[in-house]
Design a protein around this motif. Structure first.
Motif, mmCIF file in Angstrom:
data_model
loop_
_atom_site.group_PDB
_atom_site.id
_atom_site.type_symbol
_atom_site.label_atom_id
_atom_site.label_comp_id
_atom_site.label_asym_id
_atom_site.label_seq_id
_atom_site.Cartn_x
_atom_site.Cartn_y
_atom_site.Cartn_z
ATOM 1 N N LEU A 104 33.983 7.322 57.781
ATOM 2 C CA LEU A 104 32.700 6.610 57.833
ATOM 3 C C LEU A 104 31.642 7.221 56.924
ATOM 4 C CD1 LEU A 104 32.425 5.634 61.605
ATOM 5 C CD2 LEU A 104 33.695 4.560 59.743
ATOM 6 N N THR B 266 31.675 4.990 53.777
ATOM 7 C CA THR B 266 31.408 3.556 53.868
ATOM 8 C C THR B 266 29.903 3.324 53.815
ATOM 9 O OG1 THR B 266 31.373 3.639 56.277
ATOM 10 C CG2 THR B 266 33.486 3.121 55.234
ATOM 11 N N ASP C 129 28.233 -1.661 58.401
ATOM 12 C CA ASP C 129 28.930 -1.797 59.679
ATOM 13 C C ASP C 129 30.323 -2.404 59.551
ATOM 14 O OD1 ASP C 129 28.946 -1.683 62.620
ATOM 15 O OD2 ASP C 129 28.862 -3.876 62.487
ATOM 16 N N ASN D 20 32.636 0.144 58.258
ATOM 17 C CA ASN D 20 32.853 1.165 59.291
ATOM 18 C C ASN D 20 33.918 0.700 60.289
ATOM 19 O OD1 ASN D 20 30.821 2.682 58.145
ATOM 20 N ND2 ASN D 20 29.341 2.281 59.763
#
Length: 143
Positions: free
Chosen positions: A97, A100, A103, A106
């Protein structure tokens, strides 16, 4: 501050467990993301909105303390398994994460890895005090 308000002992606990080999910015970033998950899944942990003496309104926050612990990779893996086995409300943050940017990415990064192979750098758990204590067993308070 009103000193006549008696202390409260909560039956539940919110705990964040962060891997101890992360850079400071990573620890803070992961902690912020992790507790946001708890707040959405367990709305009962959110208190009332705040206001100062001038009437300026502020957002509500957790109604109880959040304890932040740290430990090694193996400890996070064990705590993750214990949290799942106890059916606790949990959020996870994996090493992927950090690379990234939103959302959807993720969620895709977590979804791509089986639970027992997640490279966990943090997790947050909420539930009965005793169950959270057993889940985070072996962790130490974050310095």
């Amino acid at each position: 501050m009103d000193d006549t308000i008696p202390p409260v002992r909560f039956d539940t606990k919110i705990a964040v467990l962060i891997r101890d080999d992360l850079a400071t910015w990573q620890r803070l970033n992961a902690t912020a993301f992790l507790v946001s998950g708890i707040s959405t899944a367990a709305p009962e942990v959110i208190g009332e909105p705040y206001a100062d003496a001038d009437g300026t309104a502020y957002l509500p926050m957790f109604r109880q303390p959040v304890l932040v612990f740290c430990g090694g990779k193996e400890l996070l893996t064990a705590a993750h398994r214990r949290g799942i086995d106890r059916g606790l409300t949990m959020s996870v943050f994996t090493s992927d994460l950090f690379a990234t940017g939103h959302d959807e990415a993720n969620r895709a990064a977590v979804r791509a890895v089986p639970a027992d192979q997640l490279d966990l750098v943090g997790l947050a758990v909420y539930g009965p005090r005793n169950a959270v204590d057993k889940t985070t067993k072996g962790a130490r308070m974050h310095p």
